[in-house]
Design a protein around this motif. Structure first.
Motif, PDB file in Angstrom:
ATOM      1  N   GLN A  96       0.830  -1.204   0.000  1.00 42.19           N
ATOM      2  CA  GLN A  96       0.000   0.000   0.000  1.00 42.19           C
ATOM      3  C   GLN A  96       0.862   1.250   0.000  1.00 42.19           C
ATOM      4  N   GLN A  97       1.917   1.186   0.832  1.00 42.30           N
ATOM      5  CA  GLN A  97       2.816   2.344   0.877  1.00 42.30           C
ATOM      6  C   GLN A  97       3.467   2.602  -0.484  1.00 42.30           C
ATOM      7  N   LEU A  98       3.922   1.474  -1.128  1.00 38.56           N
ATOM      8  CA  LEU A  98       4.553   1.638  -2.446  1.00 38.56           C
ATOM      9  C   LEU A  98       3.554   2.135  -3.494  1.00 38.56           C
ATOM     10  N   SER A  99       2.322   1.620  -3.446  1.00 40.08           N
ATOM     11  CA  SER A  99       1.301   2.092  -4.391  1.00 40.08           C
ATOM     12  C   SER A  99       1.043   3.566  -4.213  1.00 40.08           C
ATOM     13  N   PHE A 100       0.975   3.986  -2.959  1.00 41.17           N
ATOM     14  CA  PHE A 100       0.755   5.395  -2.685  1.00 41.17           C
ATOM     15  C   PHE A 100       1.927   6.224  -3.200  1.00 41.17           C
ATOM     16  N   ALA A 101       3.145   5.687  -2.968  1.00 40.41           N
ATOM     17  CA  ALA A 101       4.341   6.404  -3.432  1.00 40.41           C
ATOM     18  C   ALA A 101       4.340   6.519  -4.954  1.00 40.41           C
ATOM     19  N   VAL A 102       3.995   5.398  -5.623  1.00 43.53           N
ATOM     20  CA  VAL A 102       3.950   5.422  -7.095  1.00 43.53           C
ATOM     21  C   VAL A 102       2.930   6.436  -7.578  1.00 43.53           C
ATOM     22  N   THR A 103       1.747   6.418  -6.945  1.00 42.97           N
ATOM     23  CA  THR A 103       0.712   7.379  -7.347  1.00 42.97           C
ATOM     24  C   THR A 103       1.185   8.804  -7.130  1.00 42.97           C
ATOM     25  N   SER A 104       1.841   9.035  -6.007  1.00 45.58           N
ATOM     26  CA  SER A 104       2.345  10.377  -5.707  1.00 45.58           C
ATOM     27  C   SER A 104       3.406  10.795  -6.722  1.00 45.58           C
ATOM     28  N   LEU A 105       4.329   9.855  -7.002  1.00 48.76           N
ATOM     29  CA  LEU A 105       5.384  10.157  -7.969  1.00 48.76           C
ATOM     30  C   LEU A 105       4.795  10.419  -9.369  1.00 48.76           C
ATOM     31  N   ARG A 106       3.762   9.644  -9.732  1.00 49.90           N
ATOM     32  CA  ARG A 106       3.134   9.840 -11.049  1.00 49.90           C
ATOM     33  C   ARG A 106       2.472  11.208 -11.136  1.00 49.90           C
ATOM     34  N   ARG A 107       1.782  11.569 -10.060  1.00 53.06           N
ATOM     35  CA  ARG A 107       1.163  12.892 -10.041  1.00 53.06           C
ATOM     36  C   ARG A 107       2.220  13.987 -10.120  1.00 53.06           C
ATOM     37  N   GLU A 108       3.307  13.772  -9.356  1.00 57.32           N
ATOM     38  CA  GLU A 108       4.379  14.768  -9.373  1.00 57.32           C
ATOM     39  C   GLU A 108       5.016  14.860 -10.761  1.00 57.32           C
ATOM     40  N   LEU A 109       5.204  13.672 -11.398  1.00 54.45           N
ATOM     41  CA  LEU A 109       5.784  13.652 -12.755  1.00 54.45           C
ATOM     42  C   LEU A 109       4.882  14.364 -13.750  1.00 54.45           C
ATOM     43  N   ASP A 110       3.562  14.082 -13.626  1.00 52.95           N
ATOM     44  CA  ASP A 110       2.622  14.760 -14.522  1.00 52.95           C
ATOM     45  C   ASP A 110       2.663  16.266 -14.313  1.00 52.95           C
ATOM     46  N   ALA A 111       2.741  16.649 -13.009  1.00 49.87           N
ATOM     47  CA  ALA A 111       2.788  18.088 -12.728  1.00 49.87           C
ATOM     48  C   ALA A 111       4.053  18.716 -13.266  1.00 49.87           C
ATOM     49  N   GLN A 112       5.190  17.960 -13.149  1.00 50.90           N
ATOM     50  CA  GLN A 112       6.465  18.516 -13.591  1.00 50.90           C
ATOM     51  C   GLN A 112       6.593  18.552 -15.113  1.00 50.90           C
ATOM     52  N   THR A 113       5.999  17.589 -15.813  1.00 51.17           N
ATOM     53  CA  THR A 113       6.164  17.501 -17.279  1.00 51.17           C
ATOM     54  C   THR A 113       5.027  18.137 -18.049  1.00 51.17           C
ATOM     55  N   ARG A 114       3.975  18.591 -17.325  1.00 47.50           N
ATOM     56  CA  ARG A 114       2.835  19.160 -18.034  1.00 47.50           C
ATOM     57  C   ARG A 114       3.255  20.343 -18.892  1.00 47.50           C
ATOM     58  N   ASP A 115       4.049  21.252 -18.306  1.00 53.08           N
ATOM     59  CA  ASP A 115       4.454  22.458 -19.041  1.00 53.08           C
ATOM     60  C   ASP A 115       5.504  22.174 -20.105  1.00 53.08           C
ATOM     61  N   ALA A 116       6.226  21.058 -19.949  1.00 50.40           N
ATOM     62  CA  ALA A 116       7.283  20.756 -20.929  1.00 50.40           C
ATOM     63  C   ALA A 116       6.792  19.892 -22.082  1.00 50.40           C
ATOM     64  N   VAL A 117       5.924  18.922 -21.796  1.00 48.59           N
ATOM     65  CA  VAL A 117       5.513  17.973 -22.824  1.00 48.59           C
ATOM     66  C   VAL A 117       4.335  18.476 -23.643  1.00 48.59           C
ATOM     67  N   ALA A 118       3.357  19.118 -22.987  1.00 49.25           N
ATOM     68  CA  ALA A 118       2.161  19.570 -23.700  1.00 49.25           C
ATOM     69  C   ALA A 118       2.493  20.493 -24.863  1.00 49.25           C
ATOM     70  N   PRO A 119       3.366  21.524 -24.676  1.00 54.19           N
ATOM     71  CA  PRO A 119       3.710  22.351 -25.839  1.00 54.19           C
ATOM     72  C   PRO A 119       4.352  21.550 -26.964  1.00 54.19           C
ATOM     73  N   ARG A 120       5.125  20.529 -26.618  1.00 53.85           N
ATOM     74  CA  ARG A 120       5.757  19.721 -27.664  1.00 53.85           C
ATOM     75  C   ARG A 120       4.704  18.929 -28.440  1.00 53.85           C
ATOM     76  N   PHE A 121       3.689  18.444 -27.690  1.00 54.76           N
ATOM     77  CA  PHE A 121       2.599  17.789 -28.401  1.00 54.76           C
ATOM     78  C   PHE A 121       1.931  18.742 -29.382  1.00 54.76           C
ATOM     79  N   ASP A 122       1.713  19.996 -28.931  1.00 59.52           N
ATOM     80  CA  ASP A 122       1.129  21.000 -29.824  1.00 59.52           C
ATOM     81  C   ASP A 122       2.046  21.260 -31.009  1.00 59.52           C
ATOM     82  N   ALA A 123       3.373  21.338 -30.723  1.00 59.57           N
ATOM     83  CA  ALA A 123       4.323  21.580 -31.815  1.00 59.57           C
ATOM     84  C   ALA A 123       4.332  20.418 -32.801  1.00 59.57           C
ATOM     85  N   ILE A 124       4.257  19.180 -32.218  1.00 63.65           N
ATOM     86  CA  ILE A 124       4.221  18.008 -33.090  1.00 63.65           C
ATOM     87  C   ILE A 124       2.976  18.026 -33.966  1.00 63.65           C
ATOM     88  N   ALA A 125       1.840  18.352 -33.356  1.00 65.40           N
ATOM     89  CA  ALA A 125       0.597  18.420 -34.129  1.00 65.40           C
ATOM     90  C   ALA A 125       0.691  19.499 -35.199  1.00 65.40           C
TER      91      ALA A 125
END
Length: 302
Positions: A50-79
């Protein structure tokens, strides 16, 4: 249960039974302890999971938060790039079609330039031919004048006008074309033919650009005329024209006249060869024999 008889009480060893009971009890207790240990371990593992699942979920949320501004514009650029690529491909197709069209245009332009060059050459040729035609018309006019002068000099009562047609270059007398004059026969056709042939002969000798033979063969020029005084006078005038040509041009021409009677005039310019049944050939020319010659009509038929 096994349908066997119960053992006799005398055969049962209480000590052995107690020992067996004790051993079984010990095994049960050991199994319970192992079960409790396993359940505790399982509980620990579940909590860790449970602790690891929570950690993974937290890390995934943190990763999404950290990469949202970097990856989304690239998706727009790719499109956007994909859309641009599609647009460029469409432009390339359009340019390819235009290139083919321009190739056809260049081919048509080359054909136009070639046609213009041909037109310039044709116009130049037309101009040259027009100038030559003008010169030829002048020559035809001079030839017509000479023909009229010669024919009227013979004092033919039926001659009113005599010209050379500018299109057919044939005689027209009194408005009648050459074919009609030929069909009439007699003295009219003979006189017109003689005047026309003699005029052409002299004209060709006087004008090097007028290509007519310098040889003229005339057969029986007096045959179509009568034998009265005017006819004899006309024959003398015709032979006078022969003499004039011979005196004027000498060896530049060859005039051969076949006639049934001697010339009505005398001239040192004439050479005379007489033929009869005893001497039917030109002197000095031996006949090869009847088997060695072919009649002209036979050649025409073949």
């Amino acid at each position: 249960m096994c349908l066997q008889l119960d053992p006799v009480e005398a055969d049962i060893d209480p000590a052995a039974i107690e020992e067996t009971r004790t051993a079984l009890q010990q095994q049960l207790e050991d199994a319970q302890r192992i079960q409790q240990s396993d359940e505790a371990h399982l509980q620990t593992i579940q909590e860790r999971s449970q602790q690891l699942s929570f950690a993974v979920t937290s890390l995934r949320r943190e990763l999404d938060a950290q990469t949202r501004d970097a990856v989304a514009p690239r998706f727009d650029a790719i499109a956007e790039a994909s859309s641009r690529v599609a647009s460029l491909k469409a432009s390339i197709d359009a340019i390819t079609q235009l290139r083919e069209s321009w190739a056809r245009v260049r081919t048509i332009d080359a054909d136009i330039r070639s046609l213009k060059a041909d037109r310039r050459q044709v116009n130049k040729d037309i101009k040259e031919k027009s100038e030559q035609l003008k010169a030829s018309q002048t020559l035809v006019g001079d030839l017509s004048t000479e023909f009229s002068r010669l024919l009227t000099s013979w004092n033919l009562p039926w001659v009113e006008t005599a010209v050379i047609d500018r299109d057919s270059y044939l005689p027209v007398v009194n408005g009648r074309p050459f074919e009609t004059l030929q069909a009439s026969g007699g003295g009219i056709a003979t006189s017109v033919n003689l005047a026309y042939s003699l005029t052409l002969l002299a004209f060709g000798l006087d004008h090097s650009d007028v290509l007519v033979p310098s040889l003229l063969v005339i057969d029986s020029p007096r045959k179509a005329f009568g034998n009265n005084a005017s006819d004899r006078q006309r024959a003398a005038e015709i032979y006078s024209r022969f003499r004039t040509l011979a005196d004027a041009y000498g060896e530049r021409l060859q005039l051969i006249i076949a006639d049934n009677d001697p010339p009505p005039i005398t001239s040192g310019s004439f050479g005379k060869v007489e033929f009869d049944y005893e001497n039917p050939m030109v002197p000095g020319v031996d006949h090869p024999g009847p088997d060695q010659v072919t009649r002209i009509e036979s050649q025409s038929d073949s």
